[in-house]
Design an enzyme around this catalytic site. Structure first.
Site, PDB file in Angstrom:
ATOM      1  N   LEU A  14       0.839  -1.206   0.000  1.00  0.00           N
ATOM      2  CA  LEU A  14       0.000   0.000   0.000  1.00  0.00           C
ATOM      3  C   LEU A  14       0.871   1.251   0.000  1.00  0.00           C
ATOM      4  O   LEU A  14       1.687   1.445   0.902  1.00  0.00           O
ATOM      5  CB  LEU A  14      -0.922   0.014   1.220  1.00  0.00           C
ATOM      6  CG  LEU A  14      -1.827  -1.209   1.406  1.00  0.00           C
ATOM      7  CD1 LEU A  14      -2.858  -0.932   2.496  1.00  0.00           C
ATOM      8  CD2 LEU A  14      -2.512  -1.619   0.117  1.00  0.00           C
ATOM      9  N   ARG A  70       1.615  14.517   6.489  1.00  0.00           N
ATOM     10  CA  ARG A  70       2.473  14.963   7.586  1.00  0.00           C
ATOM     11  C   ARG A  70       3.935  15.174   7.161  1.00  0.00           C
ATOM     12  O   ARG A  70       4.720  15.756   7.897  1.00  0.00           O
ATOM     13  CB  ARG A  70       2.417  13.955   8.738  1.00  0.00           C
ATOM     14  CG  ARG A  70       1.117  14.031   9.511  1.00  0.00           C
ATOM     15  CD  ARG A  70       0.935  12.859  10.458  1.00  0.00           C
ATOM     16  NE  ARG A  70       0.434  11.675   9.767  1.00  0.00           N
ATOM     17  CZ  ARG A  70       0.234  10.496  10.359  1.00  0.00           C
ATOM     18  NH1 ARG A  70       0.514  10.337  11.636  1.00  0.00           N
ATOM     19  NH2 ARG A  70      -0.233   9.467   9.664  1.00  0.00           N
ATOM     20  N   ASN A  78       0.623  -2.746  16.242  1.00  0.00           N
ATOM     21  CA  ASN A  78       0.482  -3.371  14.934  1.00  0.00           C
ATOM     22  C   ASN A  78       1.483  -2.745  13.963  1.00  0.00           C
ATOM     23  O   ASN A  78       1.521  -1.535  13.804  1.00  0.00           O
ATOM     24  CB  ASN A  78      -0.953  -3.129  14.434  1.00  0.00           C
ATOM     25  CG  ASN A  78      -1.146  -3.543  12.988  1.00  0.00           C
ATOM     26  OD1 ASN A  78      -0.561  -4.514  12.535  1.00  0.00           O
ATOM     27  ND2 ASN A  78      -1.971  -2.792  12.280  1.00  0.00           N
ATOM     28  N   ASN A 129       5.860   8.682   9.091  1.00  0.00           N
ATOM     29  CA  ASN A 129       4.738   9.561   8.766  1.00  0.00           C
ATOM     30  C   ASN A 129       5.154  11.023   8.645  1.00  0.00           C
ATOM     31  O   ASN A 129       4.510  11.797   7.970  1.00  0.00           O
ATOM     32  CB  ASN A 129       3.641   9.432   9.820  1.00  0.00           C
ATOM     33  CG  ASN A 129       3.118   8.004   9.885  1.00  0.00           C
ATOM     34  OD1 ASN A 129       2.606   7.476   8.898  1.00  0.00           O
ATOM     35  ND2 ASN A 129       3.279   7.364  11.030  1.00  0.00           N
ATOM     36  N   ARG A 146      32.400  11.509  -8.004  1.00  0.00           N
ATOM     37  CA  ARG A 146      31.023  11.637  -8.505  1.00  0.00           C
ATOM     38  C   ARG A 146      30.713  10.496  -9.473  1.00  0.00           C
ATOM     39  O   ARG A 146      31.603   9.732  -9.839  1.00  0.00           O
ATOM     40  CB  ARG A 146      30.869  13.005  -9.163  1.00  0.00           C
ATOM     41  CG  ARG A 146      30.897  14.145  -8.123  1.00  0.00           C
ATOM     42  CD  ARG A 146      30.955  15.497  -8.791  1.00  0.00           C
ATOM     43  NE  ARG A 146      29.916  15.630  -9.797  1.00  0.00           N
ATOM     44  CZ  ARG A 146      29.975  16.462 -10.833  1.00  0.00           C
ATOM     45  NH1 ARG A 146      31.029  17.236 -11.008  1.00  0.00           N
ATOM     46  NH2 ARG A 146      28.987  16.514 -11.687  1.00  0.00           N
TER      47      ARG A 146
HETATM   48  C1  UD1 Z   1      -1.487   2.032  10.078  1.00  0.00           C
HETATM   49  C2  UD1 Z   1      -2.352   0.976  10.800  1.00  0.00           C
HETATM   50  C3  UD1 Z   1      -1.918   0.902  12.264  1.00  0.00           C
HETATM   51  C4  UD1 Z   1      -0.442   0.570  12.353  1.00  0.00           C
HETATM   52  C5  UD1 Z   1       0.405   1.560  11.532  1.00  0.00           C
HETATM   53  C6  UD1 Z   1       1.826   1.040  11.438  1.00  0.00           C
HETATM   54  C7  UD1 Z   1      -4.555   0.958   9.700  1.00  0.00           C
HETATM   55  C8  UD1 Z   1      -5.960   1.407   9.774  1.00  0.00           C
HETATM   56  N1  UD1 Z   1      -3.732   1.353  10.697  1.00  0.00           N
HETATM   57  O1  UD1 Z   1      -1.745   3.298  10.661  1.00  0.00           O
HETATM   58  O2  UD1 Z   1      -2.661  -0.112  12.937  1.00  0.00           O
HETATM   59  O3  UD1 Z   1      -0.031   0.577  13.705  1.00  0.00           O
HETATM   60  O4  UD1 Z   1      -0.099   1.659  10.190  1.00  0.00           O
HETATM   61  O5  UD1 Z   1       2.671   1.959  10.822  1.00  0.00           O
HETATM   62  O6  UD1 Z   1      -4.201   0.259   8.773  1.00  0.00           O
HETATM   63  N2  UD1 Z   1      -2.766   3.827   2.389  1.00  0.00           N
HETATM   64  C9  UD1 Z   1      -3.304   3.649   1.148  1.00  0.00           C
HETATM   65  N3  UD1 Z   1      -4.596   4.028   0.925  1.00  0.00           N
HETATM   66  C10 UD1 Z   1      -5.370   4.542   1.905  1.00  0.00           C
HETATM   67  C11 UD1 Z   1      -4.817   4.720   3.183  1.00  0.00           C
HETATM   68  C12 UD1 Z   1      -3.508   4.362   3.409  1.00  0.00           C
HETATM   69  O7  UD1 Z   1      -2.644   3.169   0.235  1.00  0.00           O
HETATM   70  O8  UD1 Z   1      -6.542   4.846   1.608  1.00  0.00           O
HETATM   71  C13 UD1 Z   1      -1.372   3.406   2.640  1.00  0.00           C
HETATM   72  C14 UD1 Z   1      -0.445   4.536   3.023  1.00  0.00           C
HETATM   73  O9  UD1 Z   1       0.254   5.014   1.882  1.00  0.00           O
HETATM   74  C15 UD1 Z   1       0.533   3.853   3.976  1.00  0.00           C
HETATM   75  C16 UD1 Z   1      -0.273   2.726   4.577  1.00  0.00           C
HETATM   76  O10 UD1 Z   1      -1.380   2.515   3.730  1.00  0.00           O
HETATM   77  O11 UD1 Z   1       1.635   3.310   3.272  1.00  0.00           O
HETATM   78  C17 UD1 Z   1      -0.738   3.023   5.996  1.00  0.00           C
HETATM   79  O12 UD1 Z   1      -1.536   4.178   6.022  1.00  0.00           O
HETATM   80  P1  UD1 Z   1      -1.372   5.297   7.145  1.00  0.00           P
HETATM   81  O13 UD1 Z   1      -2.423   6.316   6.934  1.00  0.00           O
HETATM   82  O14 UD1 Z   1       0.028   5.751   7.202  1.00  0.00           O
HETATM   83  O15 UD1 Z   1      -1.769   4.445   8.455  1.00  0.00           O
HETATM   84  P2  UD1 Z   1      -1.312   4.703   9.952  1.00  0.00           P
HETATM   85  O16 UD1 Z   1      -2.163   5.762  10.544  1.00  0.00           O
HETATM   86  O17 UD1 Z   1       0.147   4.884  10.032  1.00  0.00           O
HETATM   87 CA    CA Z   2       1.769   5.117   8.549  1.00  0.00          CA
END
Ligand code: UD1
Ligand code: CA
Length: 452
Positions: free
Chosen positions: A9, A16, A172, A229, A318
């Site tokens: 993902l 942020r 997690n 993040n 370089r």
């Molecule tokens: C997420 C987890 C959390 C975990 C943490 C670990 C969920 C709901 N929460 O939180 O339990 O502890 O990661 O780092 O999964 N992304 C998409 N599409 C979306 C939303 C997110 O591709 O619609 C991708 C983001 O690019 C990222 C990842 O999913 O790579 C996680 O999303 P993010 O919003 O960073 O979740 P966290 O709040 O960090």
């Molecule tokens: Ca994250």
């Protein structure tokens, strides 16, 4: 182990980070967050790899294909949450049947063997396994909820957690392994009744438990799964990974006098008995052969360094610098796209760009290859056993044949034949007694002024 497919993902905007660049293209040790994850999973030889990218993220797809050419890139039009992102990937997996591994591209330092161990936890009785870690500061992570006996019951996101749940430190990582049949059956049942109003993939855990199945739990050190993040976390991940790289190189036979001041790239290759002094930075694409010495305050990228060569202090190599065995590149010498022959020396204050220097040639202090005419780059070819006096300018394209001698201060605009002397400097005039006469005149004038 069952057949493996992987979903990464990477569609999040990374708000942020406060950056024009998609978050997953930010770098740690010269490699993007996304590429770090892809290198770790590539070793598992999955039968399918799908990257979920967001709109306007062509560069994310290109980066993924550079590491795994066969990867499928799918677009998540709206950022509706991690469960939605996985749903978007479904079509690209076709009729895949086996274990699906889900990874987040913003947790870049995951190790191959950790993912392998997680995937191995999936079985008929345990259709889903998650990777957890003990967080020093759990703030921002989803917490892993367990029953008294230790069985996992759910993952609770920070914003939805009660104060008691927030005190849990088992978090997690976001990485899970799940049987494809179960994933596609339960995914549509995930709702968005939570603080963020997003479809959380982490809700899958409670759904699986409700069905009476077991959820497997593997754990790993926090340093492997730090989420990135914002830029503070980016720097923390960089620090962790640099510590890991330094340790690996030292265990492989590289001496670092002050390890914490040396910065490697993820792809730096260093041979045995190489010594690296303090304050050295390696950009991507560097290979160093055995017994080379890298002296303090050098910056090196895209370069190949031969056996026993000595680089620095204060050298800059370089991209395209190829330094031969036992060659010396000294202080304030810059080399770009140039091959330096075995045993050749450029010890002080020199620029060698778009050039070849033959074996055992000596490049004097202040030598410059004038490779650019304002429009194009041109080549300087210097043969073997050439002696170049200090402060020489080579106006490229130009060729100096073997054994030639270039007099100090020369501007070389034509080719120099084998074993010839080339001298190009204004004639020297000497005027006997001139300085003394000048001094006397000046002194006399000064005396007149102060008395008058
Ligand atoms: C997420 C987890 C959390 C975990 C943490 C670990 C969920 C709901 N929460 O939180 O339990 O502890 O990661 O780092 O999964 N992304 C998409 N599409 C979306 C939303 C997110 O591709 O619609 C991708 C983001 O690019 C990222 C990842 O999913 O790579 C996680 O999303 P993010 O919003 O960073 O979740 P966290 O709040 O960090
Ligand atoms: Ca994250």
């Amino acid at each position: 182990m069952a057949d493996l497919a992987i979903i990464v993902l990477a569609a999040g905007k990374g708000t942020r980070m406060k950056s024009a660049l998609p978050k997953v293209l930010h770098k740690i040790a010269g490699r993007s967050l996304l590429a770090h994850v892809l290198f770790a999973i590539k070793a598992l030889a999955p039968s399918k790899t799908v990257i979920v990218a967001g709109p306007d993220m062509e560069a994310v797809g290109a980066e993924a294909k550079a590491v795994i050419p066969g990867a499928a890139i799918v677009l998540q039009e709206k950022r509706l949450g991690t469960a939605n992102a996985v749903a978007v990937a479904k079509a690209a997996l076709g009729g895949f049947c086996g274990t699906v591994l889900v990874l987040y591209a913003d947790a870049p330092l995951i190790q191959t063997q950790t993912v392998t161990a997680l995937a191995a936890k999936v079985s008929a009785g345990t259709p889903l396994a998650i990777l957890g870690f003990e967080a020093e500061n759990p703030h921002g992570y989803g917490r892993v909820l367990r029953k008294a006996g230790g069985a996992v019951t759910a993952i609770r996101e920070e914003l939805d957690a009660s104060p008691k749940e927030r005190s849990i430190t088992l978090c997690n990582s976001g990485i899970m392994a799940v049987s494809s049949a179960l994933l596609w059956r339960l995914l549509p049942r995930i709702g968005k009744a939570n603080a963020k109003g997003e479809y959380y993939l982490t809700d899958l855990i409670a759904l699986v438990v409700k069905e009476g199945a077991k959820v497997g739990l593997a754990t790993c050190p926090e340093s492997e799964v730090r989420g990135v993040n914002d830029r503070v976390q980016l720097a923390a991940a960089e620090a962790d990974f640099q510590a890991h790289l330094r340790r690996q190189h030292m265990l492989n036979g590289v001496s670092l006098k002050s390890p914490e001041t040396v910065f490697f790239s993820a792809d730096t290759i260093v041979g045995r008995d190489v010594e690296i002094e303090p304050h050295v930075v390696f950009g991507p694409g560097v290979t160093i052969a055995d017994n080379a010495e890298i002296l303090a305050f050098s910056h090196i990228e895209g370069a190949t360094i031969g056996r026993g060569a000595r680089i620095g202090p204060y050298a800059r190599l370089r991209p395209g610098a190829e330094i031969g065995a036992h060659a010396h590149i000294g202080n304030f010498v810059e080399v770009k796209k140039a091959r330096i022959g075995e045993g050749a020396k450029a010890n002080h204050l020199t620029y060698i760009g778009d050039a070849t220097v033959g074996a055992d040639s000596n490049i004097g202090a202040g030598t410059i290859t004038c490779n650019y005419d304002g429009y194009e780059k041109h080549l300087t070819e210097i043969g073997k056993n050439v002696f170049v006096g200090s402060n020489t300018a080579f106006v490229a394209p130009v060729k100096v044949n073997d054994g030639a001698n270039i007099a100090a201060g020369s501007v070389i605009t034509r080719d120099v034949p084998t074993d010839a002397l080339a001298i190009a400097r204004p004639e020297l005039h000497i005027h006997d007694g001139w300085a003394a006469r000048y001094r006397d005149i000046k002194k006399a004038r000064k005396a007149n002024k102060t008395s008058g």
